[in-house]
Design a protein around this motif. Sequence first.
Motif, PDB file in Angstrom:
ATOM      1  N   ALA A   9       1.638 -10.052  19.286  1.00 61.47           N
ATOM      2  CA  ALA A   9       1.042 -11.100  18.467  1.00 61.47           C
ATOM      3  C   ALA A   9       1.739 -11.152  17.117  1.00 61.47           C
ATOM      4  N   THR A  10       1.717 -12.324  16.510  1.00 63.23           N
ATOM      5  CA  THR A  10       2.155 -12.463  15.127  1.00 63.23           C
ATOM      6  C   THR A  10       0.980 -12.072  14.249  1.00 63.23           C
ATOM      7  N   ILE A  11       1.140 -10.962  13.516  1.00 64.16           N
ATOM      8  CA  ILE A  11       0.043 -10.416  12.712  1.00 64.16           C
ATOM      9  C   ILE A  11       0.438 -10.454  11.246  1.00 64.16           C
ATOM     10  N   SER A  12      -0.340 -11.176  10.456  1.00 65.59           N
ATOM     11  CA  SER A  12      -0.102 -11.263   9.020  1.00 65.59           C
ATOM     12  C   SER A  12      -1.244 -10.582   8.284  1.00 65.59           C
ATOM     13  N   ARG A  13      -0.901  -9.582   7.499  1.00 67.89           N
ATOM     14  CA  ARG A  13      -1.888  -8.861   6.675  1.00 67.89           C
ATOM     15  C   ARG A  13      -1.400  -8.914   5.244  1.00 67.89           C
ATOM     16  N   THR A  14      -2.059  -9.715   4.412  1.00 64.03           N
ATOM     17  CA  THR A  14      -1.616  -9.906   3.039  1.00 64.03           C
ATOM     18  C   THR A  14      -2.739  -9.577   2.067  1.00 64.03           C
ATOM     19  N   GLY A  15      -2.376  -9.429   0.786  1.00 63.41           N
ATOM     20  CA  GLY A  15      -3.353  -9.154  -0.250  1.00 63.41           C
ATOM     21  C   GLY A  15      -3.580  -7.671  -0.447  1.00 63.41           C
ATOM     22  N   THR A  16      -4.547  -7.366  -1.307  1.00 61.05           N
ATOM     23  CA  THR A  16      -4.881  -5.986  -1.639  1.00 61.05           C
ATOM     24  C   THR A  16      -6.309  -5.696  -1.209  1.00 61.05           C
ATOM     25  N   GLY A  17      -6.772  -4.494  -1.547  1.00 60.73           N
ATOM     26  CA  GLY A  17      -8.138  -4.129  -1.203  1.00 60.73           C
ATOM     27  C   GLY A  17      -9.181  -4.995  -1.879  1.00 60.73           C
ATOM     28  N   THR A  18      -8.809  -5.682  -2.959  1.00 57.73           N
ATOM     29  CA  THR A  18      -9.784  -6.519  -3.662  1.00 57.73           C
ATOM     30  C   THR A  18      -9.786  -7.950  -3.161  1.00 57.73           C
TER      31      THR A  18
ATOM     32  N   TRP B   4      -8.053  -9.758   0.389  1.00 54.77           N
ATOM     33  CA  TRP B   4      -7.115  -9.657   1.499  1.00 54.77           C
ATOM     34  C   TRP B   4      -7.313 -10.795   2.496  1.00 54.77           C
ATOM     35  N   GLU B   5      -6.292 -10.990   3.333  1.00 56.53           N
ATOM     36  CA  GLU B   5      -6.325 -12.035   4.351  1.00 56.53           C
ATOM     37  C   GLU B   5      -5.592 -11.546   5.595  1.00 56.53           C
ATOM     38  N   ILE B   6      -6.150 -11.847   6.763  1.00 52.38           N
ATOM     39  CA  ILE B   6      -5.573 -11.443   8.040  1.00 52.38           C
ATOM     40  C   ILE B   6      -5.476 -12.666   8.948  1.00 52.38           C
ATOM     41  N   LYS B   7      -4.306 -12.832   9.582  1.00 54.45           N
ATOM     42  CA  LYS B   7      -4.118 -13.880  10.577  1.00 54.45           C
ATOM     43  C   LYS B   7      -3.485 -13.265  11.817  1.00 54.45           C
ATOM     44  N   VAL B   8      -4.001 -13.626  12.988  1.00 53.08           N
ATOM     45  CA  VAL B   8      -3.458 -13.133  14.257  1.00 53.08           C
ATOM     46  C   VAL B   8      -3.206 -14.336  15.162  1.00 53.08           C
ATOM     47  N   GLU B   9      -1.957 -14.492  15.616  1.00 51.51           N
ATOM     48  CA  GLU B   9      -1.595 -15.623  16.466  1.00 51.51           C
ATOM     49  C   GLU B   9      -0.790 -15.153  17.665  1.00 51.51           C
ATOM     50  N   VAL B  10      -1.001 -15.812  18.807  1.00 49.68           N
ATOM     51  CA  VAL B  10      -0.202 -15.599  20.010  1.00 49.68           C
ATOM     52  C   VAL B  10       0.292 -16.955  20.476  1.00 49.68           C
ATOM     53  N   ASP B  11       1.606 -17.102  20.576  1.00 53.13           N
ATOM     54  CA  ASP B  11       2.209 -18.383  20.971  1.00 53.13           C
ATOM     55  C   ASP B  11       1.685 -19.522  20.093  1.00 53.13           C
ATOM     56  N   GLN B  12       1.602 -19.262  18.797  1.00 53.72           N
ATOM     57  CA  GLN B  12       1.189 -20.218  17.766  1.00 53.72           C
ATOM     58  C   GLN B  12      -0.283 -20.634  17.871  1.00 53.72           C
TER      59      GLN B  12
END
Length: 209
Positions: free
Chosen positions: A115-124, A126-134
């Motif tokens: 999967a395309t996994i995006s984990r951005t931001g800090t502990g205060t 944060w943002e998470i996105k998980v995609e498979v084949d868009q």
Amino acid sequence: MRINSLKGEFIECCDCYTICPCWASDKPDEDHCSAIYVWTFDPGSRIGGQEVGGHSLVAASFHGNRGGSQSALYADSRLPPDTRELLLDAFMGKGGETLSDLSQLLGTVIDRGAATISRTGTGTNWEIKVEVDQARLAYANGGPAVMDGGTRPLTIENSALHHELRLNGPVEVQKMARFEMAVAPLPGAPFAYAGRAGMLAHFDYGAWQ
């Protein structure tokens, strides 16, 4: 067979309220729970001699009681295929490099892959996105839960999941602004919630046999 160290940040996002009851060894709100668990590995983390630092692994889970009954497991698509398979096998309790405690927590894995996994931001914040084949499987964003009138995040220690997840130190309670999940193999319709529960912690899966 010994494997190398895996350590980093762990985030749980679920559709329970305030704090997921699993952390207190209790039944989930409304007698079921849909959640995503995200392990993001620190630089220097390795498995099978391969570097995985900066990458993530995600489990989407549905269960009716503590100890996930069905899960879908996805490793970062940027990893080499053989390294990705080593991680998936380890978290499922397969092969020579396994994490049996985690495999029990995840229950029956009914889907696995990249999967395309995006984990951005800090502990205060944060943002998470998980995609498979868009196609988006999961999205969450949030930050720490703070007691009324206070400035320090709410934390818990010695919880039911500290041992199974091998967490270090206190777990910081999170409050999600938004939580979406649409994983077709799992029970339950796609959903989008606001103000649900989250947890942030640090894990250390040192070499084990």
